[in-house]
Scaffold this motif. Structure first.
Motif, mmCIF file in Angstrom:
data_model
loop_
_atom_site.group_PDB
_atom_site.id
_atom_site.type_symbol
_atom_site.label_atom_id
_atom_site.label_comp_id
_atom_site.label_asym_id
_atom_site.label_seq_id
_atom_site.Cartn_x
_atom_site.Cartn_y
_atom_site.Cartn_z
ATOM 1 N N THR A 116 0.849 -1.192 0.000
ATOM 2 C CA THR A 116 0.000 0.000 0.000
ATOM 3 C C THR A 116 0.890 1.251 0.000
ATOM 4 O O THR A 116 2.117 1.162 0.136
ATOM 5 C CB THR A 116 -0.911 0.018 1.232
ATOM 6 N N ILE A 117 0.268 2.402 -0.118
ATOM 7 C CA ILE A 117 1.028 3.652 -0.097
ATOM 8 C C ILE A 117 1.850 3.778 1.189
ATOM 9 O O ILE A 117 3.002 4.207 1.168
ATOM 10 C CB ILE A 117 0.072 4.852 -0.257
ATOM 11 N N SER A 118 1.272 3.396 2.316
ATOM 12 C CA SER A 118 1.999 3.551 3.575
ATOM 13 C C SER A 118 3.125 2.526 3.732
ATOM 14 O O SER A 118 3.911 2.605 4.676
ATOM 15 C CB SER A 118 1.042 3.478 4.772
ATOM 16 N N PHE A 255 4.197 12.236 -1.626
ATOM 17 C CA PHE A 255 2.833 11.702 -1.725
ATOM 18 C C PHE A 255 2.221 11.628 -0.340
ATOM 19 O O PHE A 255 2.914 11.465 0.666
ATOM 20 C CB PHE A 255 2.834 10.304 -2.376
ATOM 21 N N ALA A 256 0.906 11.785 -0.305
ATOM 22 C CA ALA A 256 0.191 11.602 0.955
ATOM 23 C C ALA A 256 0.345 10.157 1.412
ATOM 24 O O ALA A 256 0.502 9.249 0.589
ATOM 25 C CB ALA A 256 -1.282 11.953 0.772
ATOM 26 N N GLY A 261 -3.301 2.920 2.135
ATOM 27 C CA GLY A 261 -3.846 3.588 0.962
ATOM 28 C C GLY A 261 -3.591 2.821 -0.324
ATOM 29 O O GLY A 261 -2.523 2.248 -0.524
ATOM 30 N N THR A 262 -4.592 2.825 -1.213
ATOM 31 C CA THR A 262 -4.470 2.130 -2.495
ATOM 32 C C THR A 262 -4.166 3.085 -3.646
ATOM 33 O O THR A 262 -4.177 2.689 -4.813
ATOM 34 C CB THR A 262 -5.762 1.349 -2.798
ATOM 35 N N GLY A 263 -3.897 4.334 -3.319
ATOM 36 C CA GLY A 263 -3.501 5.331 -4.296
ATOM 37 C C GLY A 263 -2.916 6.514 -3.555
ATOM 38 O O GLY A 263 -3.175 6.695 -2.363
ATOM 39 N N GLY A 264 -2.136 7.319 -4.236
ATOM 40 C CA GLY A 264 -1.490 8.436 -3.568
ATOM 41 C C GLY A 264 -1.644 9.735 -4.320
ATOM 42 O O GLY A 264 -1.333 9.808 -5.510
ATOM 43 N N TYR A 265 -2.139 10.763 -3.623
ATOM 44 C CA TYR A 265 -2.140 12.113 -4.194
ATOM 45 C C TYR A 265 -0.688 12.575 -4.161
ATOM 46 O O TYR A 265 -0.097 12.729 -3.097
ATOM 47 C CB TYR A 265 -3.018 13.041 -3.357
ATOM 48 N N ALA A 266 -0.085 12.761 -5.344
ATOM 49 C CA ALA A 266 1.367 12.904 -5.419
ATOM 50 C C ALA A 266 1.785 14.310 -5.830
ATOM 51 O O ALA A 266 1.017 15.069 -6.430
ATOM 52 C CB ALA A 266 1.932 11.887 -6.405
#
Length: 310
Positions: A116-118, A255-256, A261-266
């Motif tokens: 995941t993002i994290s 990125f957040a 998270g399954t996606g990242g606001y980058a």
């Protein structure tokens, strides 16, 4: 012969000399010699309530943040915070998807065993930037997908794609970003599966990025499926690649970090040599203090805070 820009050479030299520098300096000498005078180019769309989004998702909603709990002598529950009454404002974002705007896709987006993002390591922070330009081919064929030949043509000019680098694919598709209704229309430019396999398995890059919101226009999104199921990431919705050098630059990757998270606001920023014609220097945009707004900020009907003449 490969021409190494002066700032890139200075950066390389500084890295080589850093261990011999005084212990108190550490990497500060790298900043002073290579980064302080470099050009910085934002590769990121600001996300907004009205923008292109994958057709299966909805758009975001921006609105004033309100007190969730009563604060005695300060705010009642439900009060919207304001400059006049509370001395500050805050914004609430209703985000219907983490696949929104300029983004970073982790494997968990498609693979139930994916990171995941994290889970992404902090080593994503700074990498060499490779820019492969296919925009002239896209101008003739909107559905053109980058090939292995495009990669090897880049290498004929600049040398082997660096291991661990980020490869951005310039198509100039981001110039259509303002056409919200049609940005996702097909055909659109992509990256071929063979090119993705070559970059990851032969050149061992960190990830690639592209300007559209999908990797390719195949019925099964074969490129994205292969990336995610093989535990690679990718960048989507990237901007301003027409302002980036093909070789010799770096990229910062922010990125957040929502848990699981399954996606990242980058946020992607290219760092180019000082003699590059695009971008801004730290001297031109020091960041502290930041420029004052030209008029007071007011929230518009779409919930966005903007300078508004009185």
């Amino acid at each position: 012969m490969l021409r190494i820009p002066a700032t890139t050479a200075a950066f390389t030299l500084a890295l080589a000399l850093a261990p011999a520098a005084q212990a108190a300096e550490g990497l500060w000498s790298v900043y002073d010699s290579a980064l302080k005078g470099a050009k910085y180019i934002d590769l990121t769309h600001a996300f907004a309530p009205d923008q292109p989004v994958w057709p299966g998702f909805d758009n975001a909603e921006f609105k004033s943040a309100a007190a969730g709990n009563p604060l005695p002598d300060y705010a009642k529950e439900g009060d919207e915070f304001s400059y006049d009454q509370h001395g500050f404002v805050a914004t609430a974002y209703v985000l219907p998807t983490d696949q929104y705007g300029t983004q970073l896709d982790p494997p968990a987006h498609w693979d139930e065993f994916g990171a995941t993002i994290s889970d992404l390591p902090p080593t994503f922070a700074v990498r060499p930037l490779v820019l492969i330009d296919i925009h002239e081919k896209v101008a003739k064929d909107a559905g053109y997908a980058m090939t292995v030949d495009d990669v090897t043509a880049w290498e004929a000019k600049h040398g082997t794609v660096p291991e661990g680098s980020v490869v951005m694919v310039r198509s100039d598709w981001s110039k259509k970003w303002g056409d919200t209704a049609h940005f996702n229309d097909k055909p659109f430019p992509g990256v071929s599966l063979d090119a993705l396999k070559f970059l990851h398995l032969e050149r061992r890059i960190l990830f690639h990025g592209h300007e559209p919101l999908d990797t390719d226009a195949t019925p099964t999104l074969e490129g994205e499926a292969w990336l995610m199921h093989n535990h690679f990431t990718q960048a989507e919705g990237v901007a301003n690649l027409d302002q980036v050098p093909e070789a010799g630059a770096l990229i910062t990757i922010g990125f957040a970090k929502p848990l699981g998270g399954t996606g990242g606001y980058a946020r992607y920023v290219a760092i180019a040599p000082a003699d590059w014609p695009h971008g801004v220097t730290i001297a031109e945009a020091p960041g502290a203090p930041l420029p004052k707004q030209t008029a007071p900020l007011r929230r518009g009907p779409d919930g966005v805070m903007r300078p508004t003449p009185q």
